[in-house]
Design a protein around this motif. Sequence first.
Motif, mmCIF file in Angstrom:
data_model
loop_
_atom_site.group_PDB
_atom_site.id
_atom_site.type_symbol
_atom_site.label_atom_id
_atom_site.label_comp_id
_atom_site.label_asym_id
_atom_site.label_seq_id
_atom_site.Cartn_x
_atom_site.Cartn_y
_atom_site.Cartn_z
ATOM 1 N N GLY A 185 20.923 50.608 56.873
ATOM 2 C CA GLY A 185 22.195 50.963 57.500
ATOM 3 C C GLY A 185 23.107 51.752 56.581
ATOM 4 O O GLY A 185 22.753 52.053 55.454
ATOM 5 N N ILE A 187 27.011 51.618 55.234
ATOM 6 C CA ILE A 187 28.074 50.620 55.298
ATOM 7 C C ILE A 187 29.091 50.801 54.173
ATOM 8 O O ILE A 187 28.738 51.201 53.071
ATOM 9 N N THR A 189 30.803 49.770 51.288
ATOM 10 C CA THR A 189 30.664 48.793 50.202
ATOM 11 C C THR A 189 30.984 49.515 48.893
ATOM 12 O O THR A 189 31.151 50.739 48.889
HETATM 13 N N1 LIG Z 1 26.411 50.671 51.738
HETATM 14 C C1 LIG Z 1 25.673 51.515 52.442
HETATM 15 O O1 LIG Z 1 26.162 52.379 53.159
HETATM 16 C C2 LIG Z 1 24.171 51.389 52.412
HETATM 17 C C3 LIG Z 1 23.456 52.216 53.260
HETATM 18 C C4 LIG Z 1 22.068 52.133 53.280
HETATM 19 C C5 LIG Z 1 21.424 51.241 52.459
HETATM 20 N N2 LIG Z 1 22.149 50.454 51.621
HETATM 21 C C6 LIG Z 1 21.375 49.555 50.759
HETATM 22 O O2 LIG Z 1 21.852 48.225 50.922
HETATM 23 C C7 LIG Z 1 21.699 47.523 49.693
HETATM 24 C C8 LIG Z 1 23.019 46.883 49.276
HETATM 25 O O3 LIG Z 1 23.942 47.935 49.038
HETATM 26 P P1 LIG Z 1 25.527 47.724 48.939
HETATM 27 O O4 LIG Z 1 26.121 48.841 49.681
HETATM 28 O O5 LIG Z 1 25.888 46.330 49.240
HETATM 29 O O6 LIG Z 1 25.729 48.068 47.384
HETATM 30 P P2 LIG Z 1 26.566 47.349 46.227
HETATM 31 O O7 LIG Z 1 26.610 48.331 45.123
HETATM 32 O O8 LIG Z 1 27.843 46.801 46.763
HETATM 33 O O9 LIG Z 1 25.621 46.125 45.832
HETATM 34 C C9 LIG Z 1 24.386 46.327 45.166
HETATM 35 C C10 LIG Z 1 24.181 45.187 44.193
HETATM 36 O O10 LIG Z 1 22.914 45.379 43.556
HETATM 37 C C11 LIG Z 1 23.065 44.965 42.203
HETATM 38 N N3 LIG Z 1 22.058 45.563 41.356
HETATM 39 C C12 LIG Z 1 21.968 46.854 40.932
HETATM 40 N N4 LIG Z 1 20.922 47.013 40.110
HETATM 41 C C13 LIG Z 1 20.321 45.805 39.999
HETATM 42 C C14 LIG Z 1 19.190 45.329 39.287
HETATM 43 N N5 LIG Z 1 18.461 46.136 38.492
HETATM 44 N N6 LIG Z 1 18.835 44.015 39.412
HETATM 45 C C15 LIG Z 1 19.573 43.174 40.182
HETATM 46 N N7 LIG Z 1 20.681 43.565 40.868
HETATM 47 C C16 LIG Z 1 21.048 44.865 40.784
HETATM 48 C C17 LIG Z 1 24.457 45.465 41.832
HETATM 49 O O11 LIG Z 1 24.954 44.833 40.665
HETATM 50 C C18 LIG Z 1 25.242 45.134 43.085
HETATM 51 O O12 LIG Z 1 25.812 43.839 43.003
HETATM 52 C C19 LIG Z 1 21.182 48.548 48.661
HETATM 53 O O13 LIG Z 1 19.774 48.430 48.541
HETATM 54 C C20 LIG Z 1 21.546 49.889 49.287
HETATM 55 O O14 LIG Z 1 20.687 50.928 48.855
HETATM 56 C C21 LIG Z 1 23.516 50.503 51.573
#
Ligand SMILES: NC(=O)c1ccc[n+]([C@@H]2O[C@H](COP(=O)([O-])OP(=O)(O)OC[C@H]3O[C@@H](n4cnc5c(N)ncnc54)[C@H](O)[C@@H]3O)[C@@H](O)[C@H]2O)c1
Length: 254
Positions: A185, A187, A189
């Motif tokens: 998605g 989102i 964040t």
């Molecule tokens: N926010 C969006 O729009 C979006 C869209 C598509 C996919 N995603 C995916 O959703 C997931 C969560 O994203 P989010 O938006 O909550 O991001 P975020 O940056 O708020 O959270 C990501 C978390 O991953 C942790 N992290 C990073 N590297 C790490 C490692 N090597 N080992 C353990 N933890 C680690 C970070 O410290 C952070 O707490 C991600 O995989 C992201 O690619 C997010």
Amino acid sequence: MSPTYDVKDKVIAITGGASGIGLATAQLLASQGAKVSIADVQAKGLQDVASQIQSAGGTVHSTIVDVREPSQVESWISETVSRFGKLDGAANLAGVIPKCINIERVEELNEEDWKFTVDVNLTGVMHCLRAQIPNASRGASIVNAASVAGLGGFPKNAAYTAAKWGVIGLTKTAAKESFLLNRRGTIDTPMHRESTRIRGKEPDYKIPIARKGKAEEVANLIAFLLCDASSYMTGTVQVIDGATQRELRRDQCK
Ligand SMILES: NC(=O)c1ccc[n+]([C@@H]2O[C@H](COP(=O)([O-])OP(=O)(O)OC[C@H]3O[C@@H](n4cnc5c(N)ncnc54)[C@H](O)[C@@H]3O)[C@@H](O)[C@H]2O)c1
């Protein structure tokens, strides 16, 4: 009022639990009686989330884990099973954006940034699945975070796009071997805000539902995928993007 999910006493392991979607998922599942084992590289963020869950009466265990390190992932999952007695599901949500997002075309890719992005976003998910599948209870679900980038090509974002395509391939393969689930998605964040800061602008595609999604909305989908109500779904890519994909497909046809 929040929907309810049948997750009471289920043991769920969550990576990326210190921020964004992982944080919202941990709080939602714990508020509904799941025992959550959260992992992240951010020690302070993990501690804050664990304190919030505990003060609200939830059960949580937090562990500093770098998903790029297989031994750390394996110890975390073994410790989760020893502490709570089982593993009923996992949400592998840890992720990063490349430092060179919106800068480098494929022919200019920086080796170090490529490796960092693929190591966390793809190899990290593989390390988690490899540790979680053999420990998972019968009927367990595992949700992996891909992205809209895992369904198309995104200029100047090759490492992230390739890693997220890889997550979908890995998940679909694991599903055929062991019955898993997948979601993705777009989102609002900290990751999205950082990506927008680096790009200097919001993505140029329109979101037909004219607002950004919230981490809590994705947490609801993940909770559904992890609970018994979704028991006949496996190996699917769940779209939660305010209908952006349909818009992108139309754009690609022009
Ligand atoms: N926010 C969006 O729009 C979006 C869209 C598509 C996919 N995603 C995916 O959703 C997931 C969560 O994203 P989010 O938006 O909550 O991001 P975020 O940056 O708020 O959270 C990501 C978390 O991953 C942790 N992290 C990073 N590297 C790490 C490692 N090597 N080992 C353990 N933890 C680690 C970070 O410290 C952070 O707490 C991600 O995989 C992201 O690619 C997010």
